[in-house]
Write a protein that holds these residues in place. Structure first.
Motif, PDB file in Angstrom:
ATOM      1  N   LEU A  51       0.818  -1.211   0.000  1.00 32.20           N
ATOM      2  CA  LEU A  51       0.000   0.000   0.000  1.00 32.20           C
ATOM      3  C   LEU A  51       0.855   1.266   0.000  1.00 32.20           C
ATOM      4  O   LEU A  51       0.537   2.240  -0.693  1.00 32.20           O
ATOM      5  CB  LEU A  51      -0.942   0.001   1.198  1.00 32.20           C
ATOM      6  CG  LEU A  51      -2.118  -0.965   1.135  1.00 32.20           C
ATOM      7  CD1 LEU A  51      -2.891  -0.946   2.447  1.00 32.20           C
ATOM      8  CD2 LEU A  51      -3.030  -0.623  -0.028  1.00 32.20           C
ATOM      9  N   LEU A  52       1.940   1.263   0.762  1.00 39.40           N
ATOM     10  CA  LEU A  52       2.823   2.431   0.778  1.00 39.40           C
ATOM     11  C   LEU A  52       3.527   2.612  -0.564  1.00 39.40           C
ATOM     12  O   LEU A  52       3.688   3.742  -1.041  1.00 39.40           O
ATOM     13  CB  LEU A  52       3.843   2.307   1.905  1.00 39.40           C
ATOM     14  CG  LEU A  52       3.280   2.448   3.315  1.00 39.40           C
ATOM     15  CD1 LEU A  52       4.373   2.182   4.348  1.00 39.40           C
ATOM     16  CD2 LEU A  52       2.676   3.818   3.533  1.00 39.40           C
ATOM     17  N   MET A  53       3.946   1.524  -1.169  1.00 39.52           N
ATOM     18  CA  MET A  53       4.588   1.624  -2.485  1.00 39.52           C
ATOM     19  C   MET A  53       3.594   2.117  -3.540  1.00 39.52           C
ATOM     20  O   MET A  53       3.930   2.956  -4.378  1.00 39.52           O
ATOM     21  CB  MET A  53       5.171   0.271  -2.892  1.00 39.52           C
ATOM     22  CG  MET A  53       6.347  -0.161  -2.050  1.00 39.52           C
ATOM     23  SD  MET A  53       7.715   0.995  -2.087  1.00 39.52           S
ATOM     24  CE  MET A  53       8.273   0.752  -3.748  1.00 39.52           C
ATOM     25  N   ALA A  54       2.357   1.596  -3.492  1.00 40.49           N
ATOM     26  CA  ALA A  54       1.335   2.035  -4.441  1.00 40.49           C
ATOM     27  C   ALA A  54       0.979   3.501  -4.199  1.00 40.49           C
ATOM     28  O   ALA A  54       0.781   4.264  -5.157  1.00 40.49           O
ATOM     29  CB  ALA A  54       0.096   1.158  -4.330  1.00 40.49           C
ATOM     30  N   GLY A  55       0.904   3.900  -2.936  1.00 42.86           N
ATOM     31  CA  GLY A  55       0.614   5.303  -2.631  1.00 42.86           C
ATOM     32  C   GLY A  55       1.690   6.238  -3.137  1.00 42.86           C
ATOM     33  O   GLY A  55       1.398   7.338  -3.617  1.00 42.86           O
ATOM     34  N   THR A  56       2.933   5.810  -3.054  1.00 42.68           N
ATOM     35  CA  THR A  56       4.032   6.611  -3.583  1.00 42.68           C
ATOM     36  C   THR A  56       3.976   6.651  -5.101  1.00 42.68           C
ATOM     37  O   THR A  56       4.159   7.704  -5.721  1.00 42.68           O
ATOM     38  CB  THR A  56       5.378   6.037  -3.115  1.00 42.68           C
ATOM     39  OG1 THR A  56       5.397   6.001  -1.701  1.00 42.68           O
ATOM     40  CG2 THR A  56       6.531   6.885  -3.600  1.00 42.68           C
ATOM     41  N   TYR A  57       3.719   5.518  -5.724  1.00 39.33           N
ATOM     42  CA  TYR A  57       3.685   5.438  -7.186  1.00 39.33           C
ATOM     43  C   TYR A  57       2.567   6.293  -7.767  1.00 39.33           C
ATOM     44  O   TYR A  57       2.759   6.983  -8.767  1.00 39.33           O
ATOM     45  CB  TYR A  57       3.524   3.983  -7.615  1.00 39.33           C
ATOM     46  CG  TYR A  57       3.476   3.794  -9.109  1.00 39.33           C
ATOM     47  CD1 TYR A  57       4.644   3.870  -9.867  1.00 39.33           C
ATOM     48  CD2 TYR A  57       2.270   3.560  -9.758  1.00 39.33           C
ATOM     49  CE1 TYR A  57       4.601   3.704 -11.241  1.00 39.33           C
ATOM     50  CE2 TYR A  57       2.218   3.398 -11.128  1.00 39.33           C
ATOM     51  CZ  TYR A  57       3.386   3.467 -11.869  1.00 39.33           C
ATOM     52  OH  TYR A  57       3.340   3.300 -13.222  1.00 39.33           O
ATOM     53  N   PHE A  58       1.389   6.248  -7.166  1.00 37.19           N
ATOM     54  CA  PHE A  58       0.243   6.986  -7.692  1.00 37.19           C
ATOM     55  C   PHE A  58       0.166   8.423  -7.186  1.00 37.19           C
ATOM     56  O   PHE A  58      -0.749   9.155  -7.526  1.00 37.19           O
ATOM     57  CB  PHE A  58      -1.060   6.246  -7.380  1.00 37.19           C
ATOM     58  CG  PHE A  58      -1.209   4.966  -8.144  1.00 37.19           C
ATOM     59  CD1 PHE A  58      -1.314   4.974  -9.522  1.00 37.19           C
ATOM     60  CD2 PHE A  58      -1.227   3.753  -7.480  1.00 37.19           C
ATOM     61  CE1 PHE A  58      -1.441   3.807 -10.242  1.00 37.19           C
ATOM     62  CE2 PHE A  58      -1.360   2.568  -8.181  1.00 37.19           C
ATOM     63  CZ  PHE A  58      -1.467   2.589  -9.566  1.00 37.19           C
ATOM     64  N   GLY A  59       1.100   8.850  -6.353  1.00 39.71           N
ATOM     65  CA  GLY A  59       1.176  10.237  -5.951  1.00 39.71           C
ATOM     66  C   GLY A  59       0.386  10.586  -4.706  1.00 39.71           C
ATOM     67  O   GLY A  59       0.234  11.751  -4.370  1.00 39.71           O
ATOM     68  N   PHE A  60      -0.146   9.584  -4.004  1.00 40.96           N
ATOM     69  CA  PHE A  60      -0.866   9.860  -2.762  1.00 40.96           C
ATOM     70  C   PHE A  60       0.089  10.240  -1.631  1.00 40.96           C
ATOM     71  O   PHE A  60      -0.289  10.923  -0.686  1.00 40.96           O
ATOM     72  CB  PHE A  60      -1.717   8.670  -2.333  1.00 40.96           C
ATOM     73  CG  PHE A  60      -2.796   8.321  -3.306  1.00 40.96           C
ATOM     74  CD1 PHE A  60      -3.713   9.264  -3.720  1.00 40.96           C
ATOM     75  CD2 PHE A  60      -2.898   7.054  -3.823  1.00 40.96           C
ATOM     76  CE1 PHE A  60      -4.714   8.953  -4.618  1.00 40.96           C
ATOM     77  CE2 PHE A  60      -3.897   6.715  -4.704  1.00 40.96           C
ATOM     78  CZ  PHE A  60      -4.799   7.675  -5.114  1.00 40.96           C
ATOM     79  N   ILE A  61       1.324   9.758  -1.731  1.00 43.92           N
ATOM     80  CA  ILE A  61       2.356  10.064  -0.742  1.00 43.92           C
ATOM     81  C   ILE A  61       3.448  10.866  -1.457  1.00 43.92           C
ATOM     82  O   ILE A  61       4.149  10.326  -2.324  1.00 43.92           O
ATOM     83  CB  ILE A  61       2.961   8.783  -0.139  1.00 43.92           C
ATOM     84  CG1 ILE A  61       1.884   7.933   0.492  1.00 43.92           C
ATOM     85  CG2 ILE A  61       4.049   9.122   0.860  1.00 43.92           C
ATOM     86  CD1 ILE A  61       2.367   6.565   0.946  1.00 43.92           C
ATOM     87  N   PRO A  62       3.603  12.142  -1.134  1.00 43.65           N
ATOM     88  CA  PRO A  62       4.653  12.926  -1.794  1.00 43.65           C
ATOM     89  C   PRO A  62       6.036  12.502  -1.294  1.00 43.65           C
ATOM     90  O   PRO A  62       6.207  12.077  -0.150  1.00 43.65           O
ATOM     91  CB  PRO A  62       4.340  14.371  -1.392  1.00 43.65           C
ATOM     92  CG  PRO A  62       3.511  14.249  -0.164  1.00 43.65           C
ATOM     93  CD  PRO A  62       2.796  12.937  -0.227  1.00 43.65           C
ATOM     94  N   LEU A  63       7.010  12.583  -2.171  1.00 40.62           N
ATOM     95  CA  LEU A  63       8.361  12.162  -1.833  1.00 40.62           C
ATOM     96  C   LEU A  63       9.133  13.225  -1.064  1.00 40.62           C
ATOM     97  O   LEU A  63      10.167  12.929  -0.494  1.00 40.62           O
ATOM     98  CB  LEU A  63       9.139  11.775  -3.101  1.00 40.62           C
ATOM     99  CG  LEU A  63       8.617  10.519  -3.790  1.00 40.62           C
ATOM    100  CD1 LEU A  63       9.389  10.299  -5.080  1.00 40.62           C
ATOM    101  CD2 LEU A  63       8.769   9.330  -2.876  1.00 40.62           C
ATOM    102  N   GLY A  64       8.681  14.454  -1.018  1.00 40.82           N
ATOM    103  CA  GLY A  64       9.297  15.486  -0.208  1.00 40.82           C
ATOM    104  C   GLY A  64      10.478  16.163  -0.858  1.00 40.82           C
ATOM    105  O   GLY A  64      11.361  16.664  -0.184  1.00 40.82           O
ATOM    106  N   HIS A  65      10.529  16.228  -2.169  1.00 39.75           N
ATOM    107  CA  HIS A  65      11.647  16.895  -2.853  1.00 39.75           C
ATOM    108  C   HIS A  65      11.419  18.352  -2.888  1.00 39.75           C
ATOM    109  O   HIS A  65      10.542  18.986  -3.039  1.00 39.75           O
ATOM    110  CB  HIS A  65      11.809  16.376  -4.263  1.00 39.75           C
ATOM    111  CG  HIS A  65      12.366  14.987  -4.262  1.00 39.75           C
ATOM    112  ND1 HIS A  65      12.623  14.317  -5.405  1.00 39.75           N
ATOM    113  CD2 HIS A  65      12.699  14.121  -3.283  1.00 39.75           C
ATOM    114  CE1 HIS A  65      13.100  13.121  -5.144  1.00 39.75           C
ATOM    115  NE2 HIS A  65      13.146  12.989  -3.832  1.00 39.75           N
TER     116      HIS A  65
END
Length: 65
Positions: A51-65
């Motif tokens: 779920l965390l990987m999918a959230g990162t991939y689909f943009g639900f979790i920003p990477l913080g750049h």
């Protein structure tokens, strides 16, 4: 919403780990309840990771750049 889900997953993972410890002590290694609890813990951990990987991939979790 995703933060709450992650915290709930972590709570259930830790409670499953605690129940496995309890069953190991209570059953003295003779039962299968500890194995079932540890299997549930591993399954929840893998599901949380996906779920965390999918959230990162689909943009639900920003990477913080």
């Amino acid at each position: 919403m995703l933060k709450i889900a992650a915290v709930l997953f972590l709570f259930f993972i830790l409670s499953s780990l605690a129940s496995a410890l309890y069953y190991m002590i209570k059953d003295k290694g003779q039962g299968t309840r500890a194995v079932k609890s540890l299997t549930l813990r591993i399954s929840l951990s893998v599901l949380l990771f996906i779920l965390l990987m999918a959230g990162t991939y689909f943009g639900f979790i920003p990477l913080g750049h």
